[in-house]
Motif scaffolding. Structure first.
Motif, PDB file in Angstrom:
ATOM      1  N   THR A 229       0.913  -1.220  -0.312  1.00  0.00           N
ATOM      2  CA  THR A 229      -0.235   0.133   0.448  1.00  0.00           C
ATOM      3  C   THR A 229       1.049   1.570  -0.303  1.00  0.00           C
ATOM      4  O   THR A 229       0.594   2.764   0.549  1.00  0.00           O
ATOM      5  CB  THR A 229      -0.461  -0.097   1.299  1.00  0.00           C
ATOM      6  N   ALA A 230       1.852   1.399   0.105  1.00  0.00           N
ATOM      7  CA  ALA A 230       3.018   2.619  -0.535  1.00  0.00           C
ATOM      8  C   ALA A 230       2.651   2.996  -1.769  1.00  0.00           C
ATOM      9  O   ALA A 230       2.556   2.603  -2.687  1.00  0.00           O
ATOM     10  CB  ALA A 230       4.021   1.769   0.113  1.00  0.00           C
ATOM     11  N   PRO A 231       2.954   4.354  -1.377  1.00  0.00           N
ATOM     12  CA  PRO A 231       3.255   5.254  -2.592  1.00  0.00           C
ATOM     13  C   PRO A 231       4.595   5.025  -3.441  1.00  0.00           C
ATOM     14  O   PRO A 231       5.238   4.358  -2.722  1.00  0.00           O
ATOM     15  CB  PRO A 231       3.494   6.762  -2.380  1.00  0.00           C
ATOM     16  N   ARG A 232       4.723   5.068  -5.245  1.00  0.00           N
ATOM     17  CA  ARG A 232       5.901   4.967  -4.782  1.00  0.00           C
ATOM     18  C   ARG A 232       6.433   6.020  -5.316  1.00  0.00           C
ATOM     19  O   ARG A 232       5.928   7.249  -5.971  1.00  0.00           O
ATOM     20  CB  ARG A 232       5.986   4.563  -6.813  1.00  0.00           C
ATOM     21  N   THR A 233       8.197   6.465  -5.373  1.00  0.00           N
ATOM     22  CA  THR A 233       8.773   6.944  -4.781  1.00  0.00           C
ATOM     23  C   THR A 233      10.045   7.178  -6.281  1.00  0.00           C
ATOM     24  O   THR A 233      10.055   5.273  -6.273  1.00  0.00           O
ATOM     25  CB  THR A 233       9.403   7.329  -3.553  1.00  0.00           C
ATOM     26  N   SER A 234      11.310   7.829  -6.375  1.00  0.00           N
ATOM     27  CA  SER A 234      12.209   7.432  -6.864  1.00  0.00           C
ATOM     28  C   SER A 234      13.081   5.978  -6.209  1.00  0.00           C
ATOM     29  O   SER A 234      14.272   5.902  -7.002  1.00  0.00           O
ATOM     30  CB  SER A 234      13.199   8.659  -6.590  1.00  0.00           C
ATOM     31  N   GLY A 291      -0.331   9.981  -0.179  1.00  0.00           N
ATOM     32  CA  GLY A 291      -0.140   9.500   0.417  1.00  0.00           C
ATOM     33  C   GLY A 291       1.197   9.180   1.527  1.00  0.00           C
ATOM     34  O   GLY A 291       2.248   9.715   1.188  1.00  0.00           O
ATOM     35  N   PRO A 292       1.372   8.677   2.499  1.00  0.00           N
ATOM     36  CA  PRO A 292       2.286   8.892   3.678  1.00  0.00           C
ATOM     37  C   PRO A 292       2.915   7.523   3.293  1.00  0.00           C
ATOM     38  O   PRO A 292       2.802   6.532   2.254  1.00  0.00           O
ATOM     39  CB  PRO A 292       1.158   8.212   5.014  1.00  0.00           C
ATOM     40  N   LEU A 293       4.332   7.391   3.605  1.00  0.00           N
ATOM     41  CA  LEU A 293       5.793   6.443   2.821  1.00  0.00           C
ATOM     42  C   LEU A 293       5.525   5.504   3.725  1.00  0.00           C
ATOM     43  O   LEU A 293       5.207   5.682   4.957  1.00  0.00           O
ATOM     44  CB  LEU A 293       7.027   6.791   2.734  1.00  0.00           C
ATOM     45  N   LEU A 294       5.549   4.211   3.388  1.00  0.00           N
ATOM     46  CA  LEU A 294       5.731   3.340   4.646  1.00  0.00           C
ATOM     47  C   LEU A 294       6.788   1.986   4.612  1.00  0.00           C
ATOM     48  O   LEU A 294       7.366   1.806   3.445  1.00  0.00           O
ATOM     49  CB  LEU A 294       4.673   1.825   3.911  1.00  0.00           C
ATOM     50  N   ALA A 295       7.017   2.530   6.056  1.00  0.00           N
ATOM     51  CA  ALA A 295       8.252   1.749   6.525  1.00  0.00           C
ATOM     52  C   ALA A 295       8.340  -0.222   6.865  1.00  0.00           C
ATOM     53  O   ALA A 295       7.365  -0.297   7.607  1.00  0.00           O
ATOM     54  CB  ALA A 295       8.861   2.383   7.060  1.00  0.00           C
ATOM     55  N   SER A 296       8.890  -0.508   6.763  1.00  0.00           N
ATOM     56  CA  SER A 296       8.800  -2.189   7.128  1.00  0.00           C
ATOM     57  C   SER A 296      10.384  -2.005   8.493  1.00  0.00           C
ATOM     58  O   SER A 296      11.679  -1.477   8.359  1.00  0.00           O
ATOM     59  CB  SER A 296       9.676  -3.173   6.008  1.00  0.00           C
ATOM     60  N   LEU A 317       7.488  -5.156  11.525  1.00  0.00           N
ATOM     61  CA  LEU A 317       6.153  -4.133  11.383  1.00  0.00           C
ATOM     62  C   LEU A 317       6.447  -3.946  10.101  1.00  0.00           C
ATOM     63  O   LEU A 317       6.951  -2.284   9.787  1.00  0.00           O
ATOM     64  CB  LEU A 317       5.432  -4.604  12.665  1.00  0.00           C
ATOM     65  N   PHE A 318       4.942  -3.157   9.988  1.00  0.00           N
ATOM     66  CA  PHE A 318       4.542  -1.865   8.668  1.00  0.00           C
ATOM     67  C   PHE A 318       4.372  -0.980   9.035  1.00  0.00           C
ATOM     68  O   PHE A 318       3.239  -0.741  10.122  1.00  0.00           O
ATOM     69  CB  PHE A 318       3.626  -2.352   7.746  1.00  0.00           C
ATOM     70  N   MET A 319       4.847   0.545   9.370  1.00  0.00           N
ATOM     71  CA  MET A 319       4.700   1.175   9.797  1.00  0.00           C
ATOM     72  C   MET A 319       4.968   2.848   8.832  1.00  0.00           C
ATOM     73  O   MET A 319       5.205   2.458   8.183  1.00  0.00           O
ATOM     74  CB  MET A 319       5.395   2.097  11.031  1.00  0.00           C
ATOM     75  N   ARG A 320       3.330   3.468   8.854  1.00  0.00           N
ATOM     76  CA  ARG A 320       2.987   4.848   7.803  1.00  0.00           C
ATOM     77  C   ARG A 320       3.742   5.783   8.879  1.00  0.00           C
ATOM     78  O   ARG A 320       4.364   5.507   9.837  1.00  0.00           O
ATOM     79  CB  ARG A 320       1.638   4.339   7.628  1.00  0.00           C
TER      80      ARG A 320
END
Length: 471
Positions: A229-234, A291-296, A317-320
Motif C-alpha cells: 500500500t506504499a506510494p511509489r518514489t524514486s 499518501g504517507p510513506l510506508l516503512a518496514s 512490522l509496517f508503519m506509516r
C-alpha cells in the motif's frame, strides 16, 4: 556443527550481485585515549587476538551436498586475519565527503563465501569537521551471521569500558566446531528436510488465527499498515550494486526531552524525525506523494524467542511515516497512535513465526527466483511493498573504547533491496543518536540531501513540543 536457521540462510539465498545482504558499521575513533598511542601493527595484533575468541569471526559456511538442507557453520582451520583486515590512508586533505565515498564503495563490495563472512577496513588520515584527525574502522558482516542486536553486541565484545581494560567477555556468541563429513551432512540434511512437513500443522493453525484477528482489527481500524500500500518514489525500483552513504548525529538528551513533554516513545520520535526528513527531501525534489510513506521496521524478538539456534531473531512490522502531515507535533501524535496499534497487532504474531516459516526456504528456488525478479525488473511493475527499511538499535549508554581508542561515532548501515533502495538505521551510543543512511546509487545518488533534514526535524519538534513544562 552449527546449522543455519532458515531465516539466517534466507539472507544467503536472497543475495544477488546487486542485492548484497550484509550489514556495516562505521566506527570513528579518537586515538588520543590509547595508552601507548596509535600503531597499526599493534592495533591489528590486538584485533586479531580478540576476534579469535568470537566464533562468528572465525567460522565459515559449508554447503550441504546437493543443497538438501541449509548450510552449516564450521571452524575455518585456515583462518588468516590478513584476509579480513585491510588498511588504507585517505589522500590529504580528506574529510567527510571522501570518507562517505570510501564507505559507499566498501559497502558495495561482495564478500568471499569461502572465508568467514566479515571484513574490516581501517582508514587513516580522516579529518573530522572540527579539523581533528581520527582513525576510522568499517566493519562489514553478512546478515546470515548477525542481526541488529547481535551485531551491536559483537562490536561491544571487541571494546572495553576503559582505555587500558580488557575487552568485554562474550556470553554466548555461537559455537565454533569442526565440520562433519559429506555423508553425515547429507544424512542430517535429509533428516532435517523430511521432518519439516510434520511441523506445518503447528504453523498453519496459528497463522489462520492471525488472519482472523487481522480481519477483526481491520474492521476496528486498529491493524498495522498492510504491505503493498506504499506510494511509489524514486527509491522504489530495481537497484544497482553501487552504494551511497551519509551519517549524522542527534542529541539523545533532546529526544528524551521531547519524549517527556509529549509522552511519545523514543522510537516514535525517531520515526517521526525520519518521516519529516523524508517529507522535506521529497518535497524539494517535487516528488512528495499524497499518501504517507510506508516503512518496514525490524523488531527484535530475542527475548521472546524459544529458538536456541539462529543469529537472526527478528520479526518486522509496517508503519506509516505520516509524510502527508507537515506539522511535526501533529505528525508525532498521529504516528504514536498508529504505532501503538501496530505494536499491539504485532504481539499477536508469534515471536518465532517468521523464523519457523523461513525453515521452508529452498536454496535453489530462492536464488533463481531472486535473480529472475531482478532481471525482469518486477519491482517496478507491481505495487510497492514498502518504501524503505528503518531500524532503531539500542546501543551502549556509556563510553566504549575500541582497542584503547574512544568510540566517538558508531554509524550502522543495513542492506537495501530491490523495490526498497533506501535503508535508515539509528543507533544510540553514550548520549548521542548516530544515524546511518545507505542507498543504492541508482535510487539515491546523494543521501546527504536527505540526512541534513534530520537535525532540522528534531529542532522543529523541540520548538513545537511544550518543553517548558518539562522540569
Amino acid at each position: 556443527m552449527d546449522r543455519l536457521s532458515g531465516l539466517d540462510a534466507s539472507f544467503l539465498y536472497l543475495e544477488t550481485p546487486e542485492q548484497l545482504m550484509h550489514v556495516c558499521a562505521l566506527i570513528v575513533l579518537d586515538t588520543s585515549t590509547m595508552p601507548n598511542g596509535y600503531s597499526y601493527p599493534e592495533f591489528r595484533a590486538i584485533l586479531a587476538e580478540r576476534v579469535k575468541k568470537l566464533p562468528p569471526f572465525t567460522r565459515r559456511l559449508r554447503r550441504v551436498p546437493f543443497d538438501v538442507s541449509h548450510p552449516v557453520w564450521v571452524r575455518d582451520d585456515h583462518f588468516d586475519i590478513d584476509h579480513h583486515v585491510h588498511r588504507m590512508a585517505l589522500p590529504a586533505p580528506a574529510g567527510y565527503a571522501e570518507l562517505m565515498e570510501v564507505t559507499g564503495h566498501f559497502a558495495g563490495l561482495p564478500m568471499d563465501r569461502g572465508r568467514p563472512l566479515w571484513e574490516t577496513l581501517l582508514i587513516e588520515g580522516y579529518v573530522d569537521r572540527d579539523g581533528v584527525e581520527k582513525v576510522v574502522v568499517i566493519i562489514k558482516m553478512h546478515h546470515s551471521t548477525v542481526d541488529g542486536a547481535s551485531g551491536a553486541n559483537l562490536i561491544s565484545y571487541l571494546c572495553s569500558l576503559e582505555p587500558d581494560a580488557p575487552a568485554l567477555a562474550p556470553d554466548d556468541a555461537g559455537r565454533n566446531e569442526d565440520g562433519p563429513g559429506g555423508f553425515e551432512l547429507i544424512g542430517r540434511g535429509l533428516l532435517d528436510t523430511l521432518s519439516r512437513p510434520f511441523s506445518l500443522p503447528k504453523l498453519v493453525q496459528p497463522s489462520i488465527g492471525l488472519i482472523s484477528e487481522t480481519i477483526g482489527r481491520a474492521w476496528a481500524g486498529t491493524t498495522m499498515a498492510p504491505p503493498f500500500t506504499a506510494p511509489r518514489t524514486s527509491f522504489n525500483g530495481t537497484i544497482d550494486g553501487h552504494r551511497t552513504t551519509a551519517v549524522a548525529d542527534l542529541s539523545l538528551g533532546d529526544i528524551k526531552a521531547v519524549r517527556k513533554a509529549t509522552g511519545a516513545t523514543v522510537n516514535d520520535i525517531v520515526l517521526s524525525i525520519a518521516g519529516g526528513a523524508l517529507r522535506s527531501y521529497l518535497e524539494l525534489r517535487g516528488e512528495l506523494p499524497d499518501g504517507p510513506l510506508l516503512a518496514s521496521v525490524p523488531v527484535s524478538v530475542r527475548e521472546e524467542s524459544k529458538r536456541a539456534n539462529g543469529a537472526n531473531k527478528v520479526s518486522a512490522l509496517f508503519m506509516r511515516l505520516r509524510t502527508d502531515i507537515a506539522d511535526p507535533l501533529e505528525r508525532l501524535r498521529a504516528m504514536a497512535e498508529s504505532n501503538k496499534n501496530a505494536k499491539e497487532h504485532h504481539k499477536a504474531v508469534g515471536a518465532d513465526t517468521l523464523q519457523d516459516w523461513a525453515e521452508f526456504a529452498a536454496p535453489r528456488t530462492f536464488g533463481l527466483a531472486m535473480r529472475a525478479y531482478a532481471g525482469m525488473r518486477l519491482a517496478e511493475k507491481h505495487p510497492v511493498i514498502h518504501n524503505l527499511v528503518i531500524s532503531n538499535v539500542p546501543g551502549p549508554p556509556m563510553p566504549l573504547y575500541f582497542i584503547g581508542a574512544q568510540v566517538v561515532g558508531l554509524y550502522p548501515f543495513g542492506p537495501v533491496m530491490h523495490g526498497a533502495g533506501l535503508n535508515i538505521t539509528v543507533l544510540s551510543n553514550n548520549g548521542v543518536v548516530h544515524v546511518g543512511v545507505i542507498a543504492a546509487k541508482a535510487s539515491m545518488r546523494s543521501p546527504e540531501k536527505l540526512i541534513v533534514h534530520f537535525a532540522e526535524e528534531l529542532e522543529r519538534l523541540k520548538a513545537a513540543a511544550p518543553l517548558s513544562d518539562v522540569s
